[in-house]
Design an enzyme around this catalytic site. Structure first.
Site, PDB file in Angstrom:
ATOM      1  N   ASN A  34       0.172 -35.630   9.438  1.00  0.00           N
ATOM      2  CA  ASN A  34      -0.887 -36.307   8.444  1.00  0.00           C
ATOM      3  C   ASN A  34      -2.252 -36.121   9.020  1.00  0.00           C
ATOM      4  OD1 ASN A  34       1.573 -36.830   7.043  1.00  0.00           O
ATOM      5  ND2 ASN A  34       0.834 -38.997   6.685  1.00  0.00           N
TER       6      ASN A  34
HETATM    7 CA    CA Z   1       4.156 -41.240   3.347  1.00  0.00          CA
END
Ligand code: CA
Ligand code: CTP
Length: 223
Positions: A34
């Protein structure tokens, strides 16, 4: 230099904080991750140390340097992060600021995957454990206060409210990271604190100020 206040509002308290992204390996040179600089989690840890807390800081590979004065646990993957969190308990409060990768590759290749004429690799994914939910739903050894984050690009408050209930944490710090807000990767944050008692929107401020406000509120409820 971060000074710990021996008589600060969190003196004698143990805070567990997760921060940064996790990296889920595809092969020795590639990973799924991420976007997260680790800046907000690091700021929260610094504020907690300044307030006198003993802090265990479990971090994935972040861009920013780790805070001083903490017990630092560096991890790579979500599963390692969960193990480190379990090992760090008990805690008086836990703040889950990490941007955990939701999926990992089911079987990591031991050698670098090579391009093959026209043939695309097929990655089979598996879901990672939800660290926040696991800790929130503990029947034994649950921290007295469990705080999650919800970085959303749309329906921010609806998503955050639903997330708080689904995971069973006490508070959710919700923020809008849609393009145009400039929050993602920036130095400022604008958050709404979602609790069972209601919601407070804090004015947009530096991540340091947001961290201090959150630590003040945590100190209030632990007092
Ligand atoms: Ca997530
Ligand atoms: N979180 C976690 N472990 C995971 C995923 C998320 O501990 N495997 C925590 C994050 O640290 C954050 C909160 O859960 O505090 C919310 O993360 P988020 O990604 O917004 O929630 P998800 O349940 O993964 O939902 P989404 O589908 O929106 O990504």
């Amino acid at each position: 230099i971060t000074a710990r206040l021996a008589d600060g509002p969190l003196a004698g308290r143990h805070l567990l904080i997760t921060s940064g992204p996790t990296h889920e390996p595809i092969d020795p040179v590639r990973y799924i991750a991420n976007r997260s600089s680790g800046a907000q989690g690091t700021a929260i840890a610094r504020a907690a140390v300044r307030a006198g807390a003993q802090v265990t800081f479990v971090t994935g590979p972040a861009d920013v340097p780790p805070p001083e004065g903490v017990t630092l646990v560096r991890v790579e993957t979500a599963r390692q992060m969960l193990d480190a969190v379990e090992a760090a308990l008990p805690a008086d409060a836990a703040v889950f600021a990490a941007a955990v990768a939701d999926w990992r590759v089911l079987s990591e290749a031991g050698r670098k995957m090579k391009k093959q004429d026209g043939a695309l690799p097929q990655l089979e994914l598996a879901e990672n454990p939800d660290i926040l939910a696991t800790v929130s739903q503990k029947t034994e050894g649950r921290p007295g206060l469990v705080v999650g984050f919800a970085a959303e690009t749309h329906d921010v408050l609806d998503n955050a409210r639903a997330k708080r209930l689904r995971k069973g944490c006490d508070w959710i710090v919700a923020n809008d990271v849609s393009e145009g807000t400039g929050i993602m990767g920036g130095t400022e944050n604008a958050v709404t604190l979602v609790t069972s008692e209601g919601e407070e929107s804090w004015p947009r401020a530096s991540k340091d100020v947001v961290a201090e406000q959150l630590i003040d509120r945590i100190a209030e409820v632990l007092a």
